[in-house]
Design a protein around this motif. Structure first.
Motif, PDB file in Angstrom:
ATOM      1  N   VAL A 110     -12.957  -5.586  -4.743  1.00 35.78           N
ATOM      2  CA  VAL A 110     -12.906  -4.319  -4.019  1.00 35.78           C
ATOM      3  C   VAL A 110     -11.476  -4.109  -3.542  1.00 35.78           C
ATOM      4  CG1 VAL A 110     -13.762  -3.006  -2.047  1.00 35.78           C
ATOM      5  CG2 VAL A 110     -15.313  -4.510  -3.315  1.00 35.78           C
ATOM      6  N   ARG A 111     -10.881  -3.007  -3.945  1.00 33.36           N
ATOM      7  CA  ARG A 111      -9.471  -2.748  -3.615  1.00 33.36           C
ATOM      8  C   ARG A 111      -9.339  -2.020  -2.289  1.00 33.36           C
ATOM      9  NH1 ARG A 111      -6.222   0.162  -8.164  1.00 33.36           N
ATOM     10  NH2 ARG A 111      -6.194  -1.983  -8.963  1.00 33.36           N
ATOM     11  N   GLN A 112      -8.489  -2.569  -1.423  1.00 34.98           N
ATOM     12  CA  GLN A 112      -8.117  -1.874  -0.189  1.00 34.98           C
ATOM     13  C   GLN A 112      -6.836  -1.080  -0.452  1.00 34.98           C
ATOM     14  OE1 GLN A 112      -8.743  -3.301   3.688  1.00 34.98           O
ATOM     15  NE2 GLN A 112      -9.176  -5.390   3.044  1.00 34.98           N
ATOM     16  N   PRO A 113      -6.754   0.163   0.029  1.00 36.05           N
ATOM     17  CA  PRO A 113      -5.543   0.968  -0.172  1.00 36.05           C
ATOM     18  C   PRO A 113      -4.438   0.524   0.784  1.00 36.05           C
ATOM     19  CG  PRO A 113      -7.135   2.217   1.103  1.00 36.05           C
ATOM     20  CD  PRO A 113      -7.812   0.928   0.725  1.00 36.05           C
ATOM     21  N   ILE A 114      -3.801  -0.597   0.448  1.00 36.97           N
ATOM     22  CA  ILE A 114      -2.841  -1.228   1.361  1.00 36.97           C
ATOM     23  C   ILE A 114      -1.671  -0.314   1.687  1.00 36.97           C
ATOM     24  CG2 ILE A 114      -1.212  -3.153   1.606  1.00 36.97           C
ATOM     25  CD1 ILE A 114      -3.174  -4.884   0.060  1.00 36.97           C
ATOM     26  N   GLN A 115      -1.141   0.383   0.691  1.00 33.05           N
ATOM     27  CA  GLN A 115      -0.004   1.271   0.933  1.00 33.05           C
ATOM     28  C   GLN A 115      -0.362   2.336   1.962  1.00 33.05           C
ATOM     29  OE1 GLN A 115       3.151   1.245  -0.360  1.00 33.05           O
ATOM     30  NE2 GLN A 115       2.809  -0.582  -1.587  1.00 33.05           N
ATOM     31  N   LYS A 142      -1.613 -17.167   5.017  1.00 33.84           N
ATOM     32  CA  LYS A 142      -1.956 -17.783   3.739  1.00 33.84           C
ATOM     33  C   LYS A 142      -2.611 -16.786   2.792  1.00 33.84           C
ATOM     34  CE  LYS A 142      -2.581 -22.498   5.515  1.00 33.84           C
ATOM     35  NZ  LYS A 142      -3.533 -23.611   5.696  1.00 33.84           N
ATOM     36  N   ASN A 143      -3.302 -15.805   3.366  1.00 32.44           N
ATOM     37  CA  ASN A 143      -3.984 -14.806   2.550  1.00 32.44           C
ATOM     38  C   ASN A 143      -2.980 -13.765   2.071  1.00 32.44           C
ATOM     39  OD1 ASN A 143      -5.568 -12.680   1.525  1.00 32.44           O
ATOM     40  ND2 ASN A 143      -7.240 -13.139   2.924  1.00 32.44           N
ATOM     41  N   GLU A 144      -2.929 -13.562   0.763  1.00 31.65           N
ATOM     42  CA  GLU A 144      -1.955 -12.642   0.174  1.00 31.65           C
ATOM     43  C   GLU A 144      -2.109 -11.216   0.703  1.00 31.65           C
ATOM     44  OE1 GLU A 144      -0.732 -11.001  -4.271  1.00 31.65           O
ATOM     45  OE2 GLU A 144      -1.988 -12.782  -4.097  1.00 31.65           O
ATOM     46  N   TYR A 145      -3.318 -10.846   1.103  1.00 28.51           N
ATOM     47  CA  TYR A 145      -3.551  -9.491   1.611  1.00 28.51           C
ATOM     48  C   TYR A 145      -2.628  -9.190   2.785  1.00 28.51           C
ATOM     49  CZ  TYR A 145      -5.623  -5.756   4.380  1.00 28.51           C
ATOM     50  OH  TYR A 145      -5.792  -4.621   5.135  1.00 28.51           O
ATOM     51  N   TRP A 146      -2.513 -10.131   3.727  1.00 30.64           N
ATOM     52  CA  TRP A 146      -1.690  -9.889   4.910  1.00 30.64           C
ATOM     53  C   TRP A 146      -0.224  -9.819   4.556  1.00 30.64           C
ATOM     54  CZ3 TRP A 146      -4.115  -7.858   8.681  1.00 30.64           C
ATOM     55  CH2 TRP A 146      -5.451  -8.197   8.929  1.00 30.64           C
ATOM     56  N   MET A 147       0.211 -10.614   3.586  1.00 33.16           N
ATOM     57  CA  MET A 147       1.600 -10.557   3.158  1.00 33.16           C
ATOM     58  C   MET A 147       1.921  -9.207   2.517  1.00 33.16           C
ATOM     59  SD  MET A 147       2.730 -13.388   4.196  1.00 33.16           S
ATOM     60  CE  MET A 147       4.352 -13.378   3.466  1.00 33.16           C
ATOM     61  N   LEU A 148       0.984  -8.689   1.724  1.00 26.28           N
ATOM     62  CA  LEU A 148       1.185  -7.385   1.093  1.00 26.28           C
ATOM     63  C   LEU A 148       1.248  -6.277   2.141  1.00 26.28           C
ATOM     64  CD1 LEU A 148      -1.290  -7.748  -1.918  1.00 26.28           C
ATOM     65  CD2 LEU A 148       1.209  -7.776  -2.036  1.00 26.28           C
ATOM     66  N   LEU A 149       0.350  -6.345   3.127  1.00 23.71           N
ATOM     67  CA  LEU A 149       0.338  -5.330   4.181  1.00 23.71           C
ATOM     68  C   LEU A 149       1.607  -5.397   5.031  1.00 23.71           C
ATOM     69  CD1 LEU A 149      -1.188  -3.050   5.586  1.00 23.71           C
ATOM     70  CD2 LEU A 149      -2.312  -4.776   7.010  1.00 23.71           C
ATOM     71  N   LEU A 150       2.028  -6.607   5.365  1.00 20.85           N
ATOM     72  CA  LEU A 150       3.257  -6.777   6.141  1.00 20.85           C
ATOM     73  C   LEU A 150       4.467  -6.210   5.397  1.00 20.85           C
ATOM     74  CD1 LEU A 150       2.736 -10.395   7.527  1.00 20.85           C
ATOM     75  CD2 LEU A 150       3.004  -8.323   8.908  1.00 20.85           C
TER      76      LEU A 150
END
Length: 344
Positions: free
Chosen positions: A291-296, A71-79
């Motif tokens: 706070v931005r995590q460097p997902i890439q 549900k959290n967009e962060y995990w979708m972006l990382l995936l």
């Protein structure tokens, strides 16, 4: 009826061994012969036996990834980053979402092992003890499956993680710099506890005392609804506060909704800061300071470690730790652009 490799060989008028070489990507086959075999495979709709190919090649070209929620967009972006990186390497990704449940986590890891995946990317563990986590790691090692984790507390595995103490401390320091002294925190066990530590660290570094009554630890998943309810409880408590730091952006979205329904303007009366910098953060009105995590970079490093580990003896590999700094992104919700003093 399932077509066999023998029937493909007969249709192409070659030996079974020659068909096998083509299926396994071997080069010692004449182009004309390879073309005949590929034509036979297509015309017969032949589907190679994956289990047999795995036994021959010692690889499935798959990686399993465990995430706490979708549900959290962060995990979708990382995936999305990880799947693209793996695809370029010729691998596919299998995803298991645990909903922060121990039983699901264990079941998914066992399923990955049974499928003989070539690696496991293991997100923040919901295990209660180091002994439980060690059991999961040892299960993967037993079958020579490399594991990379996002949880630095798992010492036996390669790890990629963000400096959440630094990120949360920077966010809280920013609010303190704007004049806030009564700053609430919304987080919990399902959000990295390092973020609460960073929040506390900023208070300590500025010789301020944390008001424990302003800390809301949500019992379940860090959802929009959880942020809404936590902010609602803060407002009902009667404790004075002028800012809220939320453990992730989704909690911040729910928090802002609750504040607005209580007639509190953001950032005019209450400043709000989130964490992660998901895409929706910049679309919110007011746009969310976060706070931005460097997902890439995190995603690429996870894949690189999995690829690197796959070619080595796991028992001889010293676990690597890669840490990334977080970046404070200042937008509108913290009130940095307002020209008035904070009244505490």
């Amino acid at each position: 009826m399932k077509i066999t490799i023998k029937e493909v060989a007969q249709a192409a008028n070659v030996s079974i061994a020659t068909v096998s070489r083509v299926l396994n990507g071997k080069n010692k086959v004449k182009p004309s012969t390879r073309e005949k075999i590929l034509h036979a495979i297509e015309s017969l709709n032949f589907q190679p036996d994956q289990n047999a190919r795995t036994m021959i090649n010692k690889t499935t070209k798959t990686v399993g990834m465990l995430v706490p929620e979708l549900k959290n967009e962060y995990w979708m972006l990382l995936l999305d980053v990880i799947q693209k990186e793996l695809w370029e390497q010729g691998y596919t990704l299998i995803i298991g979402s645990t909903d922060h449940q121990v039983e699901k986590e264990t079941a998914f890891v066992k399923s990955f092992v049974e499928k003989r995946v070539d690696g496991i990317i293991y997100s923040s563990s919901v295990m209660e003890s180091a002994e439980e986590m060690s059991g999961i790691i040892q299960l993967a090692k037993k079958y020579d499956i490399p594991m990379v984790t996002l949880n630095p507390s798992i010492s036996q595995a390669n790890c990629v993680f963000g400096d959440h103490i630094q990120g949360a401390s920077d966010a809280t320091e920013h609010l303190i710099g704007l004049g806030h002294r009564h700053i609430a925190y919304i987080g919990g066990r399902s959000v990295s506890t390092k973020r609460e530590l960073g929040y506390r660290n900023a208070f300590m570094m500025n010789n301020l005392v944390v008001n424990e009554a302003l800390i809301q630890r949500i019992p379940g998943l860090p959802t929009f609804e959880a942020g809404y309810e936590a902010a609602h409880q803060l407002l009902l408590s009667g404790e004075p506060f002028t800012a809220i730091f939320c453990g992730n952006d989704v909690l911040a979205f729910g928090t802002i909704k609750a504040l607005e329904e209580h007639g509190k303007s953001v950032p005019g009366e209450i400043a709000v800061v989130g964490y992660d910098d998901v895409h929706s953060a910049r679309l919110l009105k007011p746009a969310l300071t976060t706070v931005r995590q460097p997902i890439q970079e995190i995603g690429r490093s996870l894949v690189e470690l999995i690829m690197d580990s796959s070619s080595k003896n796991l028992n001889q590999t010293v676990p690597k730790k890669i840490i990334y700094r977080m970046q404070l992104i200042v937008r509108d919700s913290c009130g940095a652009g307002l020209k008035k003093e904070v009244k505490n």
